[in-house]
Design an enzyme around this catalytic site. Structure first.
Site, PDB file in Angstrom:
ATOM      1  CB  SER A 127      -0.686  -0.041   1.103  1.00 27.64           C
ATOM      2  OG  SER A 127      -1.484   0.977   1.501  1.00 27.64           O
ATOM      3  CE1 TYR A 151      -3.906  -2.782   5.824  1.00 25.29           C
ATOM      4  CE2 TYR A 151      -3.328  -0.441   5.216  1.00 25.29           C
ATOM      5  CZ  TYR A 151      -3.539  -1.713   4.921  1.00 25.29           C
ATOM      6  OH  TYR A 151      -3.718  -2.117   3.447  1.00 25.29           O
ATOM      7  CE  LYS A 155      -1.601  -4.600   3.512  1.00 25.65           C
ATOM      8  NZ  LYS A 155      -1.969  -5.819   3.042  1.00 25.65           N
TER       9      LYS A 155
END
Ligand code: NAD
Ligand code: WQD
Length: 340
Positions: A127, A151, A155
């Site tokens: 991302s 989050y 990643k």
């Protein structure tokens, strides 16, 4: 025996569109999903889009090593596209352990099972969140990476883990795909995104206001140093994103080693520009109120897309208007998503 591309999280928003693009490119997807954020109804919809029987789909969890070992032993799997994971930034702050478990532990278990099975071609859903608060836009892949929330850290950790794996064994071919802001839906209106509860992301929120499910949108700040003061993002049509995965898979299969690539359009749109485009596409008014900035938001995030063009021979074909038209078609036909 067929050679499958295992698609983890293939019942989800981006995974389901990627199954369409894979089928169109002659690949056979094998979907693995625990359905924690998706519906089995998507399989029949995929069959209608692609023509023929539904894709093979298996309900299971990427954290279950024994299950994965059986899956690899019983099926001829050439490569894996790995979407499965949790994706809501706010939830990751409230419940970080679920995020580290599903995203980091899940990816580790999957990579270990692939290694044991000798399957070493992997395309991973990363991302643009790994760029943290970028110093400048457009953002090149060489920009510093750091994360501002759990989050994002998951990643980044998976990117680092896969980079270490490739250093230890250069026989791996791994694409780290850094998506900007996916939006839109398949043009059939049969598959799309339907977040559970109140949407966090702009595009689903705008379409729920347009369809009447929500009264108005709160614009998170209009005092950013951008064209009209509202946040600017690089929205990318989910089918362009899906086709980017096919290009990345082809590249990885050609023994490309490890590569990290932005998938965006290179063009930014402000919140107010998205509202205007959606009003035009839907013919509906999108009511909004200006609110304060949202914690953690950056003023602008736009991809430098030159590497995707030169390395993968891929570039986005669809613009913001198409994203709005397709989101609206999906929203109108499926006001409750896949629920009746
Ligand atoms: P999604 O929630 O629609 O799809 C994810 C799928 O993974 C779901 O079908 C869910 O049921 C499944 N899943 C979750 N945990 C699992 C597990 N432990 N085992 C098996 N299946 C599991 O999300 P999406 O928008 O399609 O995103 C796909 C991937 O892309 C995610 O990894 C996400 O972090 C990443 N990503 C998404 C965006 C975005 O804005 N949508 C942006 C950048 C990156
Ligand atoms: C876009 C713009 C908001 C909602 C997030 C994740 C990122 C990635 C994609 C997974 C911003 C504004 C939004 C609203 C608004 N996901 N906005 N009112 O924040 O760029 O990225 O999704 O990897 O990790 O952080 O996307 O759609 O939430 O916001 O004004 O109700 O819309 O402030 O400028 P974001 P978004």
């Amino acid at each position: 025996m067929k050679n499958y591309v295992l698609v983890t999280g293939g019942a989800g928003y981006i995974g389901s569109h990627t199954c369409v693009a894979l089928a169109a490119a002659g690949y056979t997807p094998l979907i693995l999903d625990n359905l924690c954020n998706s519906s089995p109804k998507v399989f029949e919809r995929l069959a209608r889009i692609v023509g023929g029987p539904p894709p093979r789909a298996i309900e299971g969890d990427i954290r279950d090593r024994q299950f994965l070992d059986r899956l690899f032993a019983e099926n001829a799997i050439d490569a894996v596209i790995h979407f499965a994971g949790l994706k809501a930034v706010g939830d990751s702050v409230a419940d970080p352990l679920s995020y580290y478990d599903n995203n980091v532990n899940g990816s580790m278990v999957l990579a270990a099972a692939m290694q044991s099975a000798g399957v070493k071609t992997l395309v991973f859903s990363s991302s643009a969140t790994v760029y943290g608060e970028p110093e400048r836009t457009p953002i090149p892949e060489a920009a510093p990476c750091w994360a501002t929330n759990p989050y994002g850290r998951t990643k980044l950790m998976v990117e680092q883990m896969l980079t270490d794996l490739h250093s230890a064994d250069p026989g791996w071919n791994i694409g780290l795909l850094r998506y900007f802001n996916p939006a839109g839906a398949h043009e059939s209106g049969l598959i799309g995104e339907h977040p559970k509860g109140k949407p966090n992301n702009l595009m689903p929120f705008v379409s729920q206001v347009a369809v009447g499910t929500r009264e108005y949108l709160t614009v998170h700040g209009n005092d950013y140093p951008t064209i009209d003061g509202t946040g600017v993002r690089d929205y990318i049509h989910v089918l362009d994103l899906a086709e980017g995965h096919v290009a990345a898979l082809r590249h990885a299969k050609a023994r490309a080693g490890l590569f990290a690539v932005n998938l965006g359009t290179g063009a930014g749109a402000s919140v107010l520009e998205v509202i205007t485009a959606f009003e035009k596409a839907s013919g509906r008014k999108v009511a909004y109120k200006i609110g304060p900035r949202r914690t953690g938001d950056v003023p602008a995030s736009v991809a430098d897309t030159s590497l995707a063009r030169s390395l993968l021979g891929w570039q986005a074909q669809r613009g913001l208007n198409q994203m709005c038209v397709d989101s609206w078609r999906w929203q109108q036909a499926n006001p409750n998503g896949y629920d009746d």
